[in-house]
Design an enzyme around this catalytic site. Structure first.
Site, PDB file in Angstrom:
ATOM      1  N   MET A 227      40.028  33.728  44.163  1.00  0.00           N
ATOM      2  CA  MET A 227      39.955  34.151  42.758  1.00  0.00           C
ATOM      3  C   MET A 227      38.804  33.454  42.023  1.00  0.00           C
ATOM      4  SD  MET A 227      43.840  34.775  41.522  1.00  0.00           S
ATOM      5  CE  MET A 227      44.668  36.316  41.930  1.00  0.00           C
ATOM      6  N   GLY A 228      38.493  33.969  40.848  1.00  0.00           N
ATOM      7  CA  GLY A 228      37.399  33.424  40.035  1.00  0.00           C
ATOM      8  C   GLY A 228      36.436  34.535  39.675  1.00  0.00           C
ATOM      9  N   HIS A 229      36.735  35.223  38.554  1.00  0.00           N
ATOM     10  CA  HIS A 229      35.901  36.348  38.129  1.00  0.00           C
ATOM     11  C   HIS A 229      34.581  35.893  37.523  1.00  0.00           C
ATOM     12  CE1 HIS A 229      37.611  40.156  38.895  1.00  0.00           C
ATOM     13  NE2 HIS A 229      38.811  39.795  38.467  1.00  0.00           N
TER      14      HIS A 229
ATOM     15  N   THR B 190      44.873  32.691  26.089  1.00  0.00           N
ATOM     16  CA  THR B 190      45.986  32.032  25.384  1.00  0.00           C
ATOM     17  C   THR B 190      45.473  31.072  24.308  1.00  0.00           C
ATOM     18  OG1 THR B 190      47.188  32.083  27.468  1.00  0.00           O
ATOM     19  CG2 THR B 190      48.028  30.586  25.756  1.00  0.00           C
TER      20      THR B 190
ATOM     21  N   ILE C  18      44.188  28.470  37.374  1.00  0.00           N
ATOM     22  CA  ILE C  18      43.723  28.114  38.720  1.00  0.00           C
ATOM     23  C   ILE C  18      42.206  28.240  38.795  1.00  0.00           C
ATOM     24  CG2 ILE C  18      45.889  28.855  39.811  1.00  0.00           C
ATOM     25  CD1 ILE C  18      44.101  31.209  41.003  1.00  0.00           C
ATOM     26  N   ASP C  19      41.607  28.919  37.806  1.00  0.00           N
ATOM     27  CA  ASP C  19      40.153  29.127  37.833  1.00  0.00           C
ATOM     28  C   ASP C  19      39.363  27.918  37.336  1.00  0.00           C
ATOM     29  OD1 ASP C  19      40.658  31.662  38.733  1.00  0.00           O
ATOM     30  OD2 ASP C  19      40.509  32.586  36.755  1.00  0.00           O
TER      31      ASP C  19
ATOM     32  N   TYR D 164      47.158  36.679  45.311  1.00  0.00           N
ATOM     33  CA  TYR D 164      48.138  35.949  44.501  1.00  0.00           C
ATOM     34  C   TYR D 164      48.802  34.781  45.226  1.00  0.00           C
ATOM     35  CZ  TYR D 164      47.098  39.564  41.300  1.00  0.00           C
ATOM     36  OH  TYR D 164      46.404  40.381  40.455  1.00  0.00           O
ATOM     37  N   LEU D 165      48.535  34.661  46.531  1.00  0.00           N
ATOM     38  CA  LEU D 165      49.032  33.471  47.242  1.00  0.00           C
ATOM     39  C   LEU D 165      48.499  32.209  46.574  1.00  0.00           C
ATOM     40  CD1 LEU D 165      48.558  34.458  50.967  1.00  0.00           C
ATOM     41  CD2 LEU D 165      50.706  34.028  49.786  1.00  0.00           C
TER      42      LEU D 165
HETATM   43  O1  F6P Z   1      44.653  33.360  36.382  1.00  0.00           O
HETATM   44  C1  F6P Z   1      43.326  33.803  36.475  1.00  0.00           C
HETATM   45  C2  F6P Z   1      43.235  34.817  37.544  1.00  0.00           C
HETATM   46  O2  F6P Z   1      43.808  34.194  38.633  1.00  0.00           O
HETATM   47  C3  F6P Z   1      41.873  35.356  37.912  1.00  0.00           C
HETATM   48  O3  F6P Z   1      41.111  34.601  38.795  1.00  0.00           O
HETATM   49  C4  F6P Z   1      42.223  36.704  38.478  1.00  0.00           C
HETATM   50  O4  F6P Z   1      41.153  37.560  38.494  1.00  0.00           O
HETATM   51  C5  F6P Z   1      43.265  37.131  37.537  1.00  0.00           C
HETATM   52  O5  F6P Z   1      43.978  35.961  37.211  1.00  0.00           O
HETATM   53  C6  F6P Z   1      44.140  38.238  38.002  1.00  0.00           C
HETATM   54  O6  F6P Z   1      45.430  38.155  37.491  1.00  0.00           O
HETATM   55  P1  F6P Z   1      46.339  39.357  36.982  1.00  0.00           P
HETATM   56  O7  F6P Z   1      46.333  40.398  38.037  1.00  0.00           O
HETATM   57  O8  F6P Z   1      47.662  38.696  36.807  1.00  0.00           O
HETATM   58  O9  F6P Z   1      45.778  39.851  35.720  1.00  0.00           O
END
Ligand code: F6P
Length: 361
Positions: free
Chosen positions: A183-185, A119, A140-141, A285-286
């Site tokens: 989460m956290g890629h 964004t 959130i990351d 997504y929780l």
């Molecule tokens: O908002 C970031 C994030 O939460 C990442 O950690 C996660 O991999 C990704 O979004 C997945 O989101 P979506 O499925 O909405 O693309």
């Protein structure tokens, strides 16, 4: 009413949602309307709505009762207008041309974009195209450059920590290894903070490639010390040491070929190496849904209020930020295209290590 450089502005939320988005929208809009008498145009579904001309004027009643609500009243999308150079057959415009078209058509003096890396990077490019952009840091990351903290992060830490606490009791009862994936890629902030807060025995983050033998050794040691259960917190982007030799493309291909997420692979590897029974929980997504914590409500409101003051001052091409504990703003240029990773001297990482957590090294 105070003087303002901006009379009318658009506002959108883009990228993955996060707790605190509504608090941020409310903070911007209330200050803009009450203090500066600005007109607020709410754009639906992020940049997609802006490309498609979907918006409506927001009035004070739209912000009533939304402070504690998760999600976003504006809707969101992961639309990336600069990656879409094709002209729409109906309008004859590209995505970016459409954005510029509606910006002018609606009489916007500025655009507030609330989101994460994608964004704010798009915001930086739109600023270069001549639009007046102000960004707000949400994810959130917590992996956005230019700010110490993003809103949404602490709520996700709370949710993940509660999940770890719950897994602890069942891990103890059954003498199992409980593996929890958060989460956290690209960055391991969430795994690190929730892992330390929840007393994870092992924390695996993308910044520290793991060796399964090191983790197995750590778990065996715990067993010998009378603790036959363990908690392993894994960031979804965690990787093994052998994967660090792969080039980006090969790594991506091998991950895409995996029909399961990383926690399952770690569980499989650990069972093979230790013979200990393991179970996997993927929080998913929780972590993003539901009520923002009080901390995130305050943080998002602070960012929102500051953004309204920036609109009034005509301070564009910038993102609100917290730097060394102070509310400020930073140029979008320094945010765009970057990822804020966990540095190896991070104080939480160091204290986790000192307190006996294994990071898989
Ligand atoms: O908002 C970031 C994030 O939460 C990442 O950690 C996660 O991999 C990704 O979004 C997945 O989101 P979506 O499925 O909405 O693309």
């Amino acid at each position: 009413m105070k003087k303002s450089a901006v009379k009318t502005f658009g506002i959108l939320t883009s990228g993955g949602d996060a707790p605190g988005l509504n608090a941020a929208i409310r903070g911007v809009a209330r200050t803009a309307i009450d203090k500066y008498d600005m007109k607020v145009i709410g754009i639906q579904d992020g940049y997609r709505g802006l490309m498609q001309g979907r918006c409506r004027e927001l009035k004070p009643e739209d912000f009533s009762g939304i402070l504690m609500r998760g999600g976003t009243i504006l809707g969101t999308s992961r639309e990336k207008p600069f990656k879409n150079p094709v002209k729409d057959p109906e309008t004859g415009r590209t995505a970016v041309e459409s954005i510029k078209y509606y910006y002018k058509e609606w009489g916007l003096d500025a655009l507030v974009v609330i989101g994460g890396n994608g964004t704010n990077s798009t915001g930086a490019l739109l600023q270069e195209e001549g639009l007046n952009i102000i960004g707000l840091p949400k994810t959130i990351d917590n992996d956005l450059a230019g700010t110490d903290i993003t809103f949404g992060f602490h709520t996700a830490v709370d949710v993940a920590t509660e999940a770890i606490d719950r897994l602890h009791t069942t891990a103890h009862s059954h003498n199992r290894i409980m593996i929890i994936e958060v989460m956290g890629h690209k960055a391991g902030w969430l795994a690190l903070y929730a892992g330390v807060a929840g007393g994870g025995d092992v924390i695996l983050i993308p910044e520290i490639p793991y060796k399964i033998e090191s983790i197995a050794k750590h778990l065996q040691k715990r067993k010998e010390a009378g603790k036959a259960f363990s908690i392993v917190v894994v960031a979804e982007g965690a990787l093994s040491e052998s994967e660090t030799d792969m080039d980006k493309k090969t790594f991506k291909q091998s991950r895409n070929a995996m029909s399961y997420s990383i926690a399952y692979r770690v569980a499989h590897e650990l069972e093979a190496a230790t013979g200990l029974e393991s179970r996997v929980t993927v929080l998913g997504y929780l972590q993003r849904g539901g009520t923002p914590s009080p901390y995130d409500r305050i943080l998002a409101t602070q960012f929102g209020v500051e953004a309204a003051h920036m609109l009034a001052r005509g301070e564009f091409g910038a993102m609100t930020a917290f730097v060394k504990g102070a509310l400020t703003s930073v140029p979008l240029k320094i945010v765009a295209g970057k990822t804020k990773k966990v540095p190896m001297d991070d104080s939480v990482l160091l204290c986790g290590r000192a307190a006996g957590t294994c990071f898989g090294e």
